[in-house]
Motif scaffolding. Structure first.
Motif, PDB file in Angstrom:
ATOM      1  N   ALA A  40      47.646   3.580  21.334  1.00 43.19           N
ATOM      2  CA  ALA A  40      47.984   3.167  22.697  1.00 43.19           C
ATOM      3  C   ALA A  40      48.322   4.385  23.549  1.00 43.19           C
ATOM      4  CB  ALA A  40      49.156   2.190  22.676  1.00 43.19           C
ATOM      5  N   ALA A  41      49.089   5.326  22.981  1.00 44.71           N
ATOM      6  CA  ALA A  41      49.427   6.547  23.714  1.00 44.71           C
ATOM      7  C   ALA A  41      48.177   7.381  23.975  1.00 44.71           C
ATOM      8  CB  ALA A  41      50.459   7.359  22.927  1.00 44.71           C
ATOM      9  N   PHE A  42      47.285   7.445  22.990  1.00 41.43           N
ATOM     10  CA  PHE A  42      46.047   8.206  23.164  1.00 41.43           C
ATOM     11  C   PHE A  42      45.190   7.586  24.268  1.00 41.43           C
ATOM     12  CE2 PHE A  42      41.518   8.757  22.192  1.00 41.43           C
ATOM     13  CZ  PHE A  42      41.437  10.139  22.255  1.00 41.43           C
ATOM     14  N   ALA A  43      45.172   6.252  24.359  1.00 45.50           N
ATOM     15  CA  ALA A  43      44.390   5.586  25.408  1.00 45.50           C
ATOM     16  C   ALA A  43      44.897   5.981  26.793  1.00 45.50           C
ATOM     17  CB  ALA A  43      44.468   4.064  25.227  1.00 45.50           C
ATOM     18  N   VAL A  44      46.218   6.050  26.967  1.00 45.80           N
ATOM     19  CA  VAL A  44      46.777   6.469  28.253  1.00 45.80           C
ATOM     20  C   VAL A  44      46.390   7.923  28.541  1.00 45.80           C
ATOM     21  CG1 VAL A  44      48.900   6.803  29.569  1.00 45.80           C
ATOM     22  CG2 VAL A  44      48.691   4.835  28.035  1.00 45.80           C
ATOM     23  N   PHE A  45      46.457   8.765  27.514  1.00 45.17           N
ATOM     24  CA  PHE A  45      46.054  10.168  27.654  1.00 45.17           C
ATOM     25  C   PHE A  45      44.594  10.263  28.104  1.00 45.17           C
ATOM     26  CE2 PHE A  45      43.760  13.627  25.484  1.00 45.17           C
ATOM     27  CZ  PHE A  45      44.394  14.738  26.007  1.00 45.17           C
ATOM     28  N   ALA A  46      43.713   9.526  27.451  1.00 46.33           N
ATOM     29  CA  ALA A  46      42.290   9.577  27.800  1.00 46.33           C
ATOM     30  C   ALA A  46      42.060   9.115  29.233  1.00 46.33           C
ATOM     31  CB  ALA A  46      41.490   8.714  26.824  1.00 46.33           C
ATOM     32  N   HIS A  47      42.811   8.108  29.653  1.00 43.41           N
ATOM     33  CA  HIS A  47      42.703   7.621  31.033  1.00 43.41           C
ATOM     34  C   HIS A  47      43.057   8.726  32.027  1.00 43.41           C
ATOM     35  CE1 HIS A  47      43.494   5.507  34.721  1.00 43.41           C
ATOM     36  NE2 HIS A  47      44.796   5.592  34.584  1.00 43.41           N
ATOM     37  N   HIS A  48      44.144   9.442  31.793  1.00 41.39           N
ATOM     38  CA  HIS A  48      44.572  10.479  32.723  1.00 41.39           C
ATOM     39  C   HIS A  48      43.711  11.735  32.632  1.00 41.39           C
ATOM     40  CE1 HIS A  48      48.742   8.427  32.886  1.00 41.39           C
ATOM     41  NE2 HIS A  48      48.033   8.102  33.942  1.00 41.39           N
ATOM     42  N   MET A  49      43.045  11.936  31.510  1.00 40.35           N
ATOM     43  CA  MET A  49      42.174  13.096  31.376  1.00 40.35           C
ATOM     44  C   MET A  49      40.987  13.033  32.325  1.00 40.35           C
ATOM     45  SD  MET A  49      42.876  15.665  29.414  1.00 40.35           S
ATOM     46  CE  MET A  49      41.224  16.326  29.227  1.00 40.35           C
ATOM     47  N   THR A  50      40.628  11.845  32.784  1.00 35.80           N
ATOM     48  CA  THR A  50      39.498  11.739  33.710  1.00 35.80           C
ATOM     49  C   THR A  50      39.782  12.436  35.032  1.00 35.80           C
ATOM     50  OG1 THR A  50      40.279   9.591  34.538  1.00 35.80           O
ATOM     51  CG2 THR A  50      38.751   9.556  32.686  1.00 35.80           C
ATOM     52  N   ASN A  51      41.058  12.731  35.320  1.00 34.41           N
ATOM     53  CA  ASN A  51      41.400  13.435  36.554  1.00 34.41           C
ATOM     54  C   ASN A  51      41.054  14.909  36.497  1.00 34.41           C
ATOM     55  OD1 ASN A  51      42.545  11.214  37.963  1.00 34.41           O
ATOM     56  ND2 ASN A  51      44.391  11.384  36.719  1.00 34.41           N
ATOM     57  N   ILE A  52      40.898  15.438  35.308  1.00 36.59           N
ATOM     58  CA  ILE A  52      40.566  16.850  35.169  1.00 36.59           C
ATOM     59  C   ILE A  52      39.191  17.063  34.553  1.00 36.59           C
ATOM     60  CG2 ILE A  52      41.744  17.020  32.917  1.00 36.59           C
ATOM     61  CD1 ILE A  52      42.401  19.913  33.551  1.00 36.59           C
ATOM     62  N   ALA A  53      38.770  16.168  33.666  1.00 35.92           N
ATOM     63  CA  ALA A  53      37.505  16.352  32.947  1.00 35.92           C
ATOM     64  C   ALA A  53      36.755  15.026  32.863  1.00 35.92           C
ATOM     65  CB  ALA A  53      37.770  16.912  31.551  1.00 35.92           C
ATOM     66  N   PRO A  54      36.177  14.568  33.974  1.00 35.73           N
ATOM     67  CA  PRO A  54      35.484  13.274  33.958  1.00 35.73           C
ATOM     68  C   PRO A  54      34.247  13.294  33.060  1.00 35.73           C
ATOM     69  CG  PRO A  54      35.073  14.430  36.023  1.00 35.73           C
ATOM     70  CD  PRO A  54      36.123  15.216  35.302  1.00 35.73           C
ATOM     71  N   LEU A  55      34.044  12.189  32.371  1.00 36.84           N
ATOM     72  CA  LEU A  55      32.876  12.012  31.519  1.00 36.84           C
ATOM     73  C   LEU A  55      31.913  11.021  32.162  1.00 36.84           C
ATOM     74  CD1 LEU A  55      34.709  11.572  28.085  1.00 36.84           C
ATOM     75  CD2 LEU A  55      33.629  13.656  28.946  1.00 36.84           C
ATOM     76  N   PRO A  56      30.649  11.045  31.795  1.00 36.58           N
ATOM     77  CA  PRO A  56      29.737   9.977  32.241  1.00 36.58           C
ATOM     78  C   PRO A  56      30.285   8.633  31.761  1.00 36.58           C
ATOM     79  CG  PRO A  56      28.498  11.810  31.310  1.00 36.58           C
ATOM     80  CD  PRO A  56      29.944  12.090  31.018  1.00 36.58           C
ATOM     81  N   GLY A  57      30.365   7.676  32.670  1.00 40.40           N
ATOM     82  CA  GLY A  57      30.917   6.373  32.294  1.00 40.40           C
ATOM     83  C   GLY A  57      32.424   6.392  32.141  1.00 40.40           C
ATOM     84  N   SER A  58      33.102   7.259  32.884  1.00 38.76           N
ATOM     85  CA  SER A  58      34.557   7.378  32.770  1.00 38.76           C
ATOM     86  C   SER A  58      35.284   6.098  33.172  1.00 38.76           C
ATOM     87  CB  SER A  58      35.073   8.533  33.640  1.00 38.76           C
ATOM     88  OG  SER A  58      34.762   9.771  33.060  1.00 38.76           O
ATOM     89  N   TYR A  59      34.586   5.188  33.842  1.00 46.12           N
ATOM     90  CA  TYR A  59      35.229   3.934  34.238  1.00 46.12           C
ATOM     91  C   TYR A  59      35.806   3.215  33.033  1.00 46.12           C
ATOM     92  CZ  TYR A  59      35.725  -0.897  35.779  1.00 46.12           C
ATOM     93  OH  TYR A  59      36.218  -2.159  36.033  1.00 46.12           O
ATOM     94  N   ALA A  60      35.138   3.308  31.898  1.00 46.82           N
ATOM     95  CA  ALA A  60      35.630   2.635  30.701  1.00 46.82           C
ATOM     96  C   ALA A  60      36.986   3.185  30.283  1.00 46.82           C
ATOM     97  CB  ALA A  60      34.627   2.791  29.558  1.00 46.82           C
ATOM     98  N   LEU A  61      37.203   4.484  30.515  1.00 47.10           N
ATOM     99  CA  LEU A  61      38.472   5.087  30.123  1.00 47.10           C
ATOM    100  C   LEU A  61      39.624   4.638  31.009  1.00 47.10           C
ATOM    101  CD1 LEU A  61      37.404   8.766  29.292  1.00 47.10           C
ATOM    102  CD2 LEU A  61      37.757   6.851  27.731  1.00 47.10           C
ATOM    103  N   SER A  62      39.315   4.089  32.185  1.00 45.09           N
ATOM    104  CA  SER A  62      40.389   3.618  33.061  1.00 45.09           C
ATOM    105  C   SER A  62      41.185   2.492  32.414  1.00 45.09           C
ATOM    106  CB  SER A  62      39.814   3.143  34.404  1.00 45.09           C
ATOM    107  OG  SER A  62      39.029   1.964  34.241  1.00 45.09           O
ATOM    108  N   PHE A  63      40.559   1.790  31.471  1.00 43.86           N
ATOM    109  CA  PHE A  63      41.273   0.716  30.780  1.00 43.86           C
ATOM    110  C   PHE A  63      42.295   1.264  29.783  1.00 43.86           C
ATOM    111  CE2 PHE A  63      37.496  -1.365  32.376  1.00 43.86           C
ATOM    112  CZ  PHE A  63      38.016  -2.568  32.861  1.00 43.86           C
ATOM    113  N   GLY A  64      42.296   2.587  29.610  1.00 48.29           N
ATOM    114  CA  GLY A  64      43.334   3.186  28.776  1.00 48.29           C
ATOM    115  C   GLY A  64      44.722   2.983  29.339  1.00 48.29           C
ATOM    116  N   SER A  65      44.813   2.701  30.636  1.00 49.58           N
ATOM    117  CA  SER A  65      46.124   2.448  31.240  1.00 49.58           C
ATOM    118  C   SER A  65      46.801   1.231  30.615  1.00 49.58           C
ATOM    119  CB  SER A  65      45.984   2.239  32.754  1.00 49.58           C
ATOM    120  OG  SER A  65      45.173   1.108  33.037  1.00 49.58           O
ATOM    121  N   TYR A  66      45.996   0.361  29.990  1.00 52.47           N
ATOM    122  CA  TYR A  66      46.579  -0.825  29.350  1.00 52.47           C
ATOM    123  C   TYR A  66      47.298  -0.478  28.048  1.00 52.47           C
ATOM    124  CZ  TYR A  66      44.274  -3.821  32.712  1.00 52.47           C
ATOM    125  OH  TYR A  66      43.895  -4.438  33.878  1.00 52.47           O
ATOM    126  N   GLY A  67      47.266   0.793  27.667  1.00 51.89           N
ATOM    127  CA  GLY A  67      48.121   1.208  26.570  1.00 51.89           C
ATOM    128  C   GLY A  67      49.580   0.931  26.884  1.00 51.89           C
TER     129      GLY A  67
END
Length: 384
Positions: free
Chosen positions: A16-43
């Protein structure tokens, strides 16, 4: 008898903590399809449900409410305080015209709210994300802790069916709240304080823990919960292309509530798996260790990410950014381990020990006063 440890839940806490980390990482290093990582906030949703479950599971009859509150303070505040001090230079500046969008001018009054965990009662982003931006969740947790003795007492009077029925009622109330926000976007519902809005997640955790303590047998294998949660997130990502369809919009608008349900079922299934001694990848020692560091990891991850962002800026979108994820993950885990071993564990141990010694001295003093004031003992011996 004290309920057994559920190490798989500690392992899950890391993810759960890693999911939040991955979500916030999109602010510095966006990946193709980063929208999926936005659901990491549900950690964070998982944390809230798990918090209610764990506090109820580990509660001991006879523990004074004041002792419960002190132990929660000892558990969360020292690390929060140090992480806040580390975050201030990253997120604040004395210059009125900061160059970076995440840097705010120093405001002592607003920062003071962060030190006493009151920032999360405001919906204003400047206040809500003041101090250490990740720490708004601690405002919610502090509110939950304040209410836990009362809510747990209510559930404690129920057995399996009553607990699950009350959990169902809370889930229904969460859906009704979401409908109210959608139907009346300008109403007070949309601006309700987050600690109140997110309380349902904590209460659901309490309810499923109490149901299990009362004998509820969870007949769902954890693997189906993992697959179901993955399918739910995949559906929410893919269904974006069908926005405008009533059934699709219904599920997307109530995504938060469906994820709450998924978290609750997963926690119950994983806990039951541990209770029955079944094998679990989440009990793998590295996952459990990372789970023990997860609170510290959550507190420092945004500070590490934005400190680097100030130096290197936002990277062009691409799969090569995975190298940034790996590098920052290593740095953040190292910082979390340091915070855990240098602050979290020793401070909690010291504060709890101090409180226990204080209670012991009070008990001994009360006993000695009782011996002195008890009538008859010494005089009866002398008179005889």
């Amino acid at each position: 008898m004290r309920p057994p440890r559920l190490d798989s839940l500690t392992g899950l806490r890391w993810w759960a903590a890693f999911a939040v980390f991955a979500h916030h990482m999109t602010n510095i290093a966006p990946l193709p399809g980063s929208y999926a990582l936005s659901f990491g906030s549900y950690g964070v949703t998982f944390f809230f449900v798990l918090s209610g479950f764990v506090l109820t599971w580990s509660a001991r009859p006879g523990t004074a409410v004041s002792t419960f509150y002190w132990r929660r303070f000892a558990r969360i505040y020292p690390s929060h305080f140090i992480a806040l001090l580390l975050a201030i230079p990253v997120f604040y500046s004395f210059s009125p015209a900061a160059e970076d969008w995440w840097v705010k001018p120093v405001n002592v009054g607003i920062l003071a709210l962060s030190f006493v965990l009151l920032q999360g009662w405001s919906r204003d982003p400047v206040i809500l994300f003041s101090g250490n931006p990740a720490a708004w969740t601690l405002t919610c947790e502090a509110f939950f802790y304040a209410l836990h003795p009362v809510i747990n007492r209510i559930f404690g009077k129920l057995r399996v069916r009553g607990s699950l029925l009350l959990v169902g009622a809370v889930i229904a109330a969460a859906f009704l709240y979401r409908f109210g926000v959608v139907l009346f976007p300008g109403s007070w519902l949309a601006d309700a304080p987050l600690p109140v809005v997110r309380l349902s997640e904590f209460v659901i955790g309490i309810g499923i823990a109490q149901a299990m303590l009362s004998g509820w047998k969870v007949r769902i294998a954890p693997v189906w919960c993992y697959l179901g949660a993955g399918a739910l997130i995949a559906w929410l990502v893919i269904s974006l292309r069908w926005s405008g369809t009533p059934i699709v919009d219904f599920f997307r608008l109530t995504a938060n509530e469906w994820i709450i349900v998924a978290c609750a079922i997963t926690i119950a299934a994983v806990a039951w798996s541990d209770l029955t001694g079944k094998r679990s990848i989440m009990r793998w020692r590295p996952f459990v260790l990372l789970g023990e560091w997860s609170y510290a990891f959550y507190l420092v991850h945004a500070t590490v990410i934005y400190a680097l962002l100030a130096v290197v800026g936002v990277q062009p979108k691409g799969w090569s950014n995975l190298l940034w994820y790996v590098g920052l993950l290593i740095v953040t885990v190292a910082a979390a381990a340091a915070l855990h071993y240098l602050v979290e564990r020793p401070c909690e141990r010291f504060l709890r020990s101090w409180w226990d010694r204080r209670l012991e001295r009070r008990t001994q003093l009360a006993a000695s006063v009782s011996d002195v004031t008890t009538p008859g003992d010494g005089r009866a011996d002398r008179d005889s």
